[in-house]
Design an enzyme around this catalytic site. Structure first.
Site, mmCIF file in Angstrom:
data_model
loop_
_atom_site.group_PDB
_atom_site.id
_atom_site.type_symbol
_atom_site.label_atom_id
_atom_site.label_comp_id
_atom_site.label_asym_id
_atom_site.label_seq_id
_atom_site.Cartn_x
_atom_site.Cartn_y
_atom_site.Cartn_z
ATOM 1 N N SER A 147 29.662 26.953 98.336
ATOM 2 C CA SER A 147 28.371 27.406 98.863
ATOM 3 C C SER A 147 27.367 26.258 98.874
ATOM 4 O O SER A 147 27.352 25.441 97.950
ATOM 5 C CB SER A 147 27.783 28.496 97.957
ATOM 6 O OG SER A 147 28.143 29.779 98.382
ATOM 7 N N HIS B 100 24.054 26.561 98.502
ATOM 8 C CA HIS B 100 22.874 26.737 97.647
ATOM 9 C C HIS B 100 23.091 26.358 96.191
ATOM 10 O O HIS B 100 22.163 26.403 95.380
ATOM 11 C CB HIS B 100 22.346 28.174 97.736
ATOM 12 C CG HIS B 100 23.190 29.194 97.039
ATOM 13 N ND1 HIS B 100 22.876 29.667 95.783
ATOM 14 C CD2 HIS B 100 24.325 29.822 97.394
ATOM 15 C CE1 HIS B 100 23.785 30.557 95.417
ATOM 16 N NE2 HIS B 100 24.680 30.657 96.385
ATOM 17 N N THR C 8 27.639 34.036 115.908
ATOM 18 C CA THR C 8 26.799 32.861 116.135
ATOM 19 C C THR C 8 26.545 32.134 114.820
ATOM 20 O O THR C 8 26.223 32.757 113.809
ATOM 21 C CB THR C 8 25.454 33.282 116.766
ATOM 22 O OG1 THR C 8 25.749 33.974 117.985
ATOM 23 C CG2 THR C 8 24.575 32.085 117.043
ATOM 24 N N CYS D 164 25.110 42.826 83.065
ATOM 25 C CA CYS D 164 24.975 44.254 83.346
ATOM 26 C C CYS D 164 25.736 44.558 84.625
ATOM 27 O O CYS D 164 25.143 44.750 85.677
ATOM 28 C CB CYS D 164 23.514 44.637 83.511
ATOM 29 S SG CYS D 164 22.626 44.715 81.976
HETATM 30 C C1 PLP Z 1 27.977 31.104 92.829
HETATM 31 C C2 PLP Z 1 29.446 31.153 92.760
HETATM 32 C C3 PLP Z 1 30.195 31.897 93.682
HETATM 33 C C4 PLP Z 1 29.572 32.762 94.735
HETATM 34 O O1 PLP Z 1 28.758 32.046 95.615
HETATM 35 P P1 PLP Z 1 27.830 32.843 96.646
HETATM 36 O O2 PLP Z 1 26.997 31.770 97.247
HETATM 37 O O3 PLP Z 1 27.043 33.819 95.855
HETATM 38 O O4 PLP Z 1 28.712 33.509 97.631
HETATM 39 C C5 PLP Z 1 31.572 31.855 93.571
HETATM 40 N N1 PLP Z 1 32.180 31.121 92.623
HETATM 41 C C6 PLP Z 1 31.493 30.388 91.734
HETATM 42 C C7 PLP Z 1 32.232 29.586 90.716
HETATM 43 C C8 PLP Z 1 30.108 30.388 91.762
HETATM 44 O O5 PLP Z 1 29.439 29.669 90.857
#
Ligand code: PLP
Length: 380
Positions: free
Chosen positions: A202, A204, A243, A328
């Site tokens: 990802s 982010h 897209t 949780c």
């Molecule tokens: C954050 C994370 C994900 C999921 O990423 P998303 O951007 O929420 O889809 C999957 N695996 C690991 C190890 C992560 O740290």
């Protein structure tokens, strides 16, 4: 006025780097074209930007752009890959090997596949959080179609022996998939050197925008083949139509370019600050580090506190944004499945904190964090 808390939760998400934002902005307004428009300049511009982004992210994992498709994030990439492999390779077998400390994106998807007739083996980890490669090799049968082991753990930062796993999979002719969401941008990742066939990540988690991810699929020796998982026009090698998120992809590309240049300096700085944090928190003898301290990411530490209630820990350390060792997932609190799998007892699993540092963490923030936690520890 309430002061902004100190952010030490970079493994959850990162702020977008200003340079990334700047690169993205034109693609919302002037350069807003659809990369699938093949008849005018707006489309060409967008297409060019997407391909540059693809090139840059591909280069960060040591491959070429023709082997990378864009998705909405690691969770989607993981879903597309696991479900697609189970479907496409059903003629060969129905067995998947993964491990107990995977992210929920992998574990929950595997549970769904079990309901659909797959057999899934969940490998144990040792106290350090690491899987046993002999056990991995023993688990492979002639029905095994995939080994799926995460690169680096999100809760502990523990890094698996990816090149060792890759060699075993290659030798036994089984596809190797890795969730590299935490590793990407923090350490060297090279799909060819480590025999990785499928990789998910990802943007982010590495200073890019939310809602953009990649799925790497090896093209040759072996060629990974997936059915279309989202239908509607045949975008992204006919696997994931729709897209493209052009600004997101441009941002991911810029974030990858920056990581390629700055990752080693960032790693050195973060691990120096992490050492300071760990030394101060553990020297009392009332706190210890969970997981391997040799094989782990440079930015993460997971610390359990002795003789302290998790509620106290959370309440008292409110001005530090961190994650706790409980989740949780339903209405009831549960200790982290990662720490439990490592053999951490329930009480210490509850009383654990994940500190994850990042590019913008300062020494002053670490000093304040130490102060706060020492106070909490002395308070009881
Ligand atoms: C954050 C994370 C994900 C999921 O990423 P998303 O951007 O929420 O889809 C999957 N695996 C690991 C190890 C992560 O740290």
């Amino acid at each position: 006025m309430l002061a902004q808390p100190i952010y030490l939760d970079y493994n959850s998400t990162t702020p977008v780097d200003e340079r990334v934002l700047e690169a993205m902005l034109p693609y919302f307004t002037q350069k807003f074209g659809n990369p699938a428009s093949t008849t005018h300049l707006f489309g060409f511009q967008a297409k060019e930007a997407v391909e540059l982004g693809r090139e840059r992210v591909a280069s960060l994992i040591g491959t070429g752009r023709e082997q990378v498709i864009f998705t909405s994030g690691a969770t989607e990439s993981i879903n597309i890959a696991l479900k697609g492999i189970a479907e496409r390779y059903a003629v060969k077998g129905n067995h998947i090997i993964t491990c107990k400390t995977e992210h929920k994106a992998v574990l929950d998807t595997c549970h769904v596949l079990e309901q659909r007739g797959c057999a899934v083996s969940y490998l144990d980890v040792n106290r350090e959080g690491i899987i046993d490669l002999t056990k991995l090799e023993e688990a492979i049968t002639d029905k095994t179609i995939l080994v799926c082991i995460m690169y680096a753990n999100n809760e502990t930062g523990v890094v698996q022996d990816i090149s060792g796993i890759g060699s075993i999979c290659r030798k036994r002719g089984v596809l190797f998939m890795t969730d590299a969401t935490q590793a990407l941008g923090k350490m060297r990742v090279d799909v060819d050197e480590d025999n990785i066939d499928i990789l998910c990540a990802s943007a982010h988690k590495m200073y890019g925008p939310k809602g953009t991810g990649i799925l790497y699929l090896r093209r040759r020796d072996p060629r990974v083949s997936l059915p279309a998982m989202v239908h509607g026009g045949g975008h992204e090698n006919n696997i994931r139509s729709g897209t493209l998120n052009v600004p997101g992809i441009v941002g991911f590309g810029k974030a990858a370019e920056i990581a390629n240049l700055e990752m080693w300096d960032d790693a050195a700085r973060m691990s120096r600050l992490r050492t300071i944090l760990e030394q101060h928190l553990t020297e009392s003898g009332h706190a210890f580090i969970n997981g391997s301290v040799r094989n782990r990411l440079p930015n993460t530490t997971n610390i359990s506190f002795t003789g302290i209630k998790s509620e106290t820990l959370i309440r008292k350390a409110r001005n530090i944004a961190v994650s706790t060792g409980s989740a949780c997932t339903s209405a009831i609190m549960q200790p982290s499945h990662v720490l439990s799998s490592m053999g951490v007892d329930e009480q210490h699993a509850y009383a654990s904190i994940r500190f994850s540092l990042g590019r913008f963490t300062t020494e002053e923030e670490i000093r304040k964090t130490i102060e706060t936690f020492l106070e909490v520890m002395n308070y009881q």
